[in-house]
Design an enzyme around this catalytic site. Structure first.
Site, PDB file in Angstrom:
ATOM      1  N   ARG A 197     -47.736 -41.059  -2.612  1.00 16.34           N
ATOM      2  CA  ARG A 197     -48.432 -40.195  -1.643  1.00 16.34           C
ATOM      3  C   ARG A 197     -49.939 -40.194  -1.901  1.00 16.34           C
ATOM      4  NH1 ARG A 197     -45.054 -34.901  -0.668  1.00 16.34           N
ATOM      5  NH2 ARG A 197     -46.329 -34.944   1.202  1.00 16.34           N
TER       6      ARG A 197
ATOM      7  N   LYS B 228     -44.819 -38.271   4.029  1.00 14.70           N
ATOM      8  CA  LYS B 228     -44.168 -37.118   3.408  1.00 14.70           C
ATOM      9  C   LYS B 228     -43.286 -37.562   2.230  1.00 14.70           C
ATOM     10  CE  LYS B 228     -46.151 -34.209   6.067  1.00 14.70           C
ATOM     11  NZ  LYS B 228     -47.189 -33.349   5.494  1.00 14.70           N
TER      12      LYS B 228
ATOM     13  N   SER C  17     -44.875 -22.651   0.737  1.00 17.25           N
ATOM     14  CA  SER C  17     -46.337 -22.792   0.860  1.00 17.25           C
ATOM     15  C   SER C  17     -47.054 -21.571   0.299  1.00 17.25           C
ATOM     16  CB  SER C  17     -46.730 -22.922   2.337  1.00 17.25           C
ATOM     17  OG  SER C  17     -46.380 -24.174   2.825  1.00 17.25           O
TER      18      SER C  17
ATOM     19  N   GLY D 287     -46.140 -32.119  -3.328  1.00 17.75           N
ATOM     20  CA  GLY D 287     -47.358 -32.606  -2.676  1.00 17.75           C
ATOM     21  C   GLY D 287     -48.394 -31.503  -2.521  1.00 17.75           C
TER      22      GLY D 287
ATOM     23  N   ASP E  12     -42.980 -29.941   9.210  1.00 19.77           N
ATOM     24  CA  ASP E  12     -41.819 -30.117   8.325  1.00 19.77           C
ATOM     25  C   ASP E  12     -40.490 -29.970   9.072  1.00 19.77           C
ATOM     26  OD1 ASP E  12     -43.481 -30.621   6.179  1.00 19.77           O
ATOM     27  OD2 ASP E  12     -43.619 -28.500   5.638  1.00 19.77           O
TER      28      ASP E  12
ATOM     29  N   SER F 164     -54.509 -31.427   8.145  1.00 22.20           N
ATOM     30  CA  SER F 164     -53.668 -31.235   6.963  1.00 22.20           C
ATOM     31  C   SER F 164     -54.072 -29.937   6.283  1.00 22.20           C
ATOM     32  CB  SER F 164     -53.840 -32.409   5.999  1.00 22.20           C
ATOM     33  OG  SER F 164     -53.385 -32.035   4.709  1.00 22.20           O
TER      34      SER F 164
ATOM     35  N   ARG G 278     -49.520 -21.092  -3.186  1.00 21.66           N
ATOM     36  CA  ARG G 278     -50.878 -20.542  -3.065  1.00 21.66           C
ATOM     37  C   ARG G 278     -51.048 -19.286  -3.912  1.00 21.66           C
ATOM     38  NH1 ARG G 278     -49.835 -23.746   1.103  1.00 21.66           N
ATOM     39  NH2 ARG G 278     -51.493 -24.509   2.488  1.00 21.66           N
TER      40      ARG G 278
ATOM     41  N   ARG H 145     -40.734 -40.206   6.849  1.00 26.27           N
ATOM     42  CA  ARG H 145     -39.763 -39.439   7.647  1.00 26.27           C
ATOM     43  C   ARG H 145     -39.548 -39.990   9.049  1.00 26.27           C
ATOM     44  NH1 ARG H 145     -41.100 -33.377   5.511  1.00 26.27           N
ATOM     45  NH2 ARG H 145     -39.950 -33.569   3.551  1.00 26.27           N
TER      46      ARG H 145
HETATM   47  C1  S3P Z   1     -48.142 -27.842   3.402  1.00 27.36           C
HETATM   48  C2  S3P Z   1     -48.746 -28.554   4.392  1.00 27.36           C
HETATM   49  C3  S3P Z   1     -48.113 -29.684   5.083  1.00 27.36           C
HETATM   50  C4  S3P Z   1     -46.615 -29.672   4.898  1.00 27.36           C
HETATM   51  C5  S3P Z   1     -46.217 -29.436   3.472  1.00 27.36           C
HETATM   52  C6  S3P Z   1     -46.755 -28.099   2.988  1.00 27.36           C
HETATM   53  C7  S3P Z   1     -48.893 -26.758   2.740  1.00 27.36           C
HETATM   54  O1  S3P Z   1     -48.630 -30.892   4.553  1.00 27.36           O
HETATM   55  O2  S3P Z   1     -46.046 -30.878   5.351  1.00 27.36           O
HETATM   56  O3  S3P Z   1     -44.817 -29.426   3.338  1.00 27.36           O
HETATM   57  O4  S3P Z   1     -48.278 -25.914   2.051  1.00 27.36           O
HETATM   58  O5  S3P Z   1     -50.114 -26.718   2.908  1.00 27.36           O
HETATM   59  P1  S3P Z   1     -50.005 -31.541   5.115  1.00 27.36           P
HETATM   60  O6  S3P Z   1     -51.047 -30.521   5.016  1.00 27.36           O
HETATM   61  O7  S3P Z   1     -50.324 -32.671   4.197  1.00 27.36           O
HETATM   62  O8  S3P Z   1     -49.690 -32.002   6.506  1.00 27.36           O
END
Ligand code: S3P
Length: 430
Positions: A122, A345, A22, A93, A318, A166, A26, A349
């Protein structure tokens, strides 16, 4: 690739988990939006985060990969270049949902995003809707799914309540808000990971949090000099689960990110009487700029069942497949509620975890928004299909080590999405 995992006699030793996925996404994205070079130390080189480096290159950022660091020379907040063809987000995603925040502010330019078969299932309407409120136009195939095109525009600030918790959607709005015409506020129904907020704060942006609301003020530019990416607590979670489940285990995991919004799994596990020691960050009232890290010390122990409530779900989203696995070994029932997001996801899941663990001998039932596991003294073993989902593949591997007869994982290569070298790390610890 099919890989068999035999019952283990105990995992011992030290491990540095891979860098946080994550935070890597970013850092590369904010690097591309920044006006000066950003040095990212310990960037994750896995399939998902490589997609992000390729995407920002296509948009005009210069990316230099050096040993143990990546330098991103940004295109600027409002200067993304319109590429010739579609941007391929692969399986990522987070890239698919965060990048449109930046692109929505590119006046007069259009960008098409597409990805693999899993990405095409998705939904993107969750980011298209707030971006449309801000003045951008997002058109998706069949309204909800990739491929989709973002037509950049002059953006307005908004005050917006997200219907689901989210971090991806929240982050998308926060990135778009940087180039809007005032202060934007986003509310979430439950707290979710806050890496974007922390990194924006370190980039000189005016941002604050009040409970479940975050307000960000528009900015002229981003100045983020350096990011140190901690070890990924979601990747470490597989080793933590293996250490707790396999008798005779004792593990030391080095430099893991312990941001409160990411350690829900450790708190759930501790409630189940699992032995995980470390200096976890406490929940704080105010927004912090830094990402805390800690070593984690793990030992085998007998677990008790627990109930995971909806507000805990985003903080362990996760890792919930692993909660199901732990539940198979715990005394009593383990219940997860309010986790319908799991269905959206990399795979559904709820379905893939329940079918997968059921096939290994678990007593587990799906509900609409989670699952119920009856602890049955462990797992027999057998065969599990990863369905192209990295976290399911790695859960299958851990199940094998803790099982009575071993587990064969079909499609183990899916682990490359977030944890290259996962099988080698497991072998070393066994
Ligand atoms: C993430 C947020 C989560 C997580 C994904 C990574 C992120 O998704 O499941 O693996 O880096 O912001 P959601 O924000 O859609 O729940």
């Amino acid at each position: 690739m099919n890989v068999r995992f035999e019952p283990s006699a105990g995992l011992t030793g030290e491990l540095r988990a891979p860098p946080d996925k994550s935070i890597s996404h970013r850092a590369a994205l904010l690097g591309a939006m920044a006006s000066y070079p950003v040095r990212i130390e310990n960037y994750l080189h896995a399939a998902d985060t490589t997609s992000t480096l390729n995407a920002v290159r296509a948009l005009g950022a210069l990316v230099e990969v050096r040993p143990n660091e990546v330098i991103v020379r940004g295109a600027g907040l409002r200067e993304a270049r319109q590429p010739e063809g579609p941007i391929d987000v692969g399986n990522a995603g987070t890239l698919m949902r965060l990048l449109p925040g930046w692109l929505a502010a590119q006046e007069g330019r259009s960008f098409t995003l597409d990805g693999d078969a899993s990405i095409r299932r998705r939904p993107v309407d969750r980011v298209a809707e707030p971006l449309a409120l801000m003045g951008a136009n997002v058109q998706a195939a069949g309204k909800r799914f990739p491929p989709f095109t973002i037509h950049g525009a002059r953006l307005h600030s908004i005050s917006h309540e997200l219907p689901v918790a989210s971090a991806q959607v929240k982050s998308c709005v926060l990135l778009a808000a940087l180039a809007a015409d005032g202060a934007t506020t986003v509310g979430e129904p439950a707290r979710s990971r806050d890496h974007t907020e922390r990194m924006l704060m370190r980039s000189g942006v005016t941002i604050h949090r009040n409970g479940r609301h975050v307000t960000v003020v528009n900015a002229d530019e981003l100045v983020l000099e350096h990011v140190l990416v901690p070890g990924d607590p979601s990747s470490a979670a597989f080793m933590i689960a293996a250490g707790v489940l396999v008798p005779g285990s004792r593990l030391l995991l080095r430099d893991i990110g312990v941001n409160w919004t990411r350690t829900g799994f450790i708190r759930i596990l501790q409630r189940m009487q699992g032995i995980v020691l470390g200096e976890l960050e406490d929940e704080t009232g105010e927004l912090l700029a830094s990402e805390p890290i800690s070593d984690l010390d793990i030992a085998h122990g007998q677990l008790e069942g627990t109930v995971v409530e909806p507000e805990e779900v985003p903080l362990a989203i996760d890792e919930l497949p692993l909660v199901a696995l732990l539940g198979c070994f715990a005394e009593g029932e383990t219940i997860v509620r309010g986790a319908q997001e799991l269905r959206l996801k990399e795979s559904d899941r709820i379905a893939t975890v329940v079918d997968g663990l059921g096939g290994l001998g678990a007593e587990i039932e799906a509900t609409e928004d989670g699952f119920v596991v009856s602890g049955s003294g462990g797992l027999r073993g057998g065969v599990i299909d990863a369905h192209g989902d990295h976290r399911l593949a790695m859960m299958g591997a851990v199940a094998g080590l803790a099982s009575r007869e071993g587990v064969e994982v079909i499609g183990m290569e899916a682990a490359e999405v977030s944890y290259p070298g996962f099988v080698a790390d497991l072998e070393r610890l066994c």
